[in-house]
Design an enzyme around this catalytic site. Structure first.
Site, PDB file in Angstrom:
ATOM      1  N   HIS A 262     -43.138 -26.052 -28.711  1.00 61.79           N
ATOM      2  CA  HIS A 262     -42.771 -26.032 -30.134  1.00 61.79           C
ATOM      3  C   HIS A 262     -43.051 -27.379 -30.781  1.00 61.79           C
ATOM      4  O   HIS A 262     -43.610 -27.451 -31.882  1.00 61.79           O
ATOM      5  CB  HIS A 262     -41.296 -25.680 -30.290  1.00 61.79           C
ATOM      6  CG  HIS A 262     -40.790 -25.842 -31.695  1.00 61.79           C
ATOM      7  ND1 HIS A 262     -40.915 -24.859 -32.652  1.00 61.79           N
ATOM      8  CD2 HIS A 262     -40.167 -26.884 -32.311  1.00 61.79           C
ATOM      9  CE1 HIS A 262     -40.398 -25.286 -33.793  1.00 61.79           C
ATOM     10  NE2 HIS A 262     -39.934 -26.513 -33.606  1.00 61.79           N
ATOM     11  N   GLU A 263     -42.673 -28.461 -30.101  1.00 65.09           N
ATOM     12  CA  GLU A 263     -42.933 -29.793 -30.649  1.00 65.09           C
ATOM     13  C   GLU A 263     -44.428 -30.063 -30.713  1.00 65.09           C
ATOM     14  O   GLU A 263     -44.904 -30.739 -31.628  1.00 65.09           O
ATOM     15  CB  GLU A 263     -42.223 -30.856 -29.805  1.00 65.09           C
ATOM     16  CG  GLU A 263     -40.707 -30.714 -29.780  1.00 65.09           C
ATOM     17  CD  GLU A 263     -40.092 -30.635 -31.166  1.00 65.09           C
ATOM     18  OE1 GLU A 263     -40.627 -31.250 -32.115  1.00 65.09           O
ATOM     19  OE2 GLU A 263     -39.067 -29.935 -31.322  1.00 65.09           O
TER      20      GLU A 263
ATOM     21  N   HIS B 292     -45.858 -28.924 -33.918  1.00 62.32           N
ATOM     22  CA  HIS B 292     -45.802 -29.880 -35.030  1.00 62.32           C
ATOM     23  C   HIS B 292     -46.969 -30.862 -34.964  1.00 62.32           C
ATOM     24  O   HIS B 292     -47.523 -31.251 -35.991  1.00 62.32           O
ATOM     25  CB  HIS B 292     -44.481 -30.641 -35.001  1.00 62.32           C
ATOM     26  CG  HIS B 292     -43.299 -29.803 -35.384  1.00 62.32           C
ATOM     27  ND1 HIS B 292     -43.260 -29.069 -36.553  1.00 62.32           N
ATOM     28  CD2 HIS B 292     -42.108 -29.576 -34.760  1.00 62.32           C
ATOM     29  CE1 HIS B 292     -42.094 -28.437 -36.632  1.00 62.32           C
ATOM     30  NE2 HIS B 292     -41.391 -28.719 -35.554  1.00 62.32           N
TER      31      HIS B 292
END
Length: 233
Positions: free
Chosen positions: A103-104, A107
């Site tokens: 998920h990071e 980004h």
């Protein structure tokens, strides 16, 4: 305050509701993360290794992966291009850890692709920081100075900037999770039910952002109702 001119202030219930929503979301994400922290991925990759593979699959080689203290303190910092993974994610081989790490990475991919909502959120950070620190003091000062409506209005507008920031954050977070799950599936880092488990972890995490935005909206509504009532008086 729960009382308004000596009477119970019903708008205070909005604050209570917001707090309960945030508490429920926090409990959900923690319980979901812990549940799937016991499920080891078949690949045997740690969160850090999975993050590196996700980044490289997206053609990103200039992001440094670092371990940071705490639990679920994971975040990507576009200012210095660092992917910061918490202790419970960096070295863990669990499905939950890999999902959070990916998920990071989502980004970082957004940053690399100049994802517009991410850019908008970044531009709102200074205003949101000012709003979160000055909005309430300004409103209180306005009340103390014989209900100075100018100060009160400025305070409410600044708090609205905080709400706007949180609303813009929602598509950024959902998009990052979508990118993460796609890459995890395409690269074979997670398989079948592992991918479904990671989706549950990220969905639970997304609830915290939804809850935060909902709580802020309720607080903003309370401010408008309280000081709108004062104006009517």
């Amino acid at each position: 305050m729960p009382y308004y001119y000596g009477f119970f202030d019903p708008t205070y219930l909005l604050v209570v509701i917001g707090a309960l929503i945030c508490l429920a979301a926090s409990m959900t994400v923690k319980s979901t993360f812990r549940k799937y922290s016991d499920k080891r991925s078949a690949s045997g990759l740690t969160g850090a290794q999975a993050a590196e593979r996700v980044l490289h699959s997206a053609g990103i080689y200039d992001v440094q992966i670092r371990k940071v203290a705490g639990e679920l303190t994971d975040h990507y910092d576009p200012r210095n291009k660092t992917l910061n993974l918490s202790e419970s994610v960096f070295d863990s081989t669990s499905v939950a850890a890999i999902g959070v790490a990916a998920h990071e990475c989502g980004h970082a991919i957004q940053d690399d692709k100049a994802y517009v909502p991410l850019k908008i959120r970044g531009s709102l950070v200074p205003v949101a920081n000012i709003g979160s620190s000055l909005s309430v003091p300004l409103i209180i000062l306005g009340v103390l100075l014989s209900w100075n409506q100018t100060l009160i209005t400025i305070g409410i507008v600044l708090f609205s900037a905080v709400v706007l920031f949180q609303l813009v954050t929602l598509p950024v977070e959902f998009n990052a999770s979508g990118r993460a799950l796609t890459v995890l599936g395409n690269t074979g880092i997670l398989y079948g039910d592992e991918l479904s488990a990671a989706k549950k972890v990220l969905s639970a995490a997304a609830l915290t952002y939804v809850a935060g935005a909902a709580s802020s909206i309720l607080q903003l509504l309370r401010l408008v109702l309280l000081f709108g009532r004062r104006n009517d008086d």
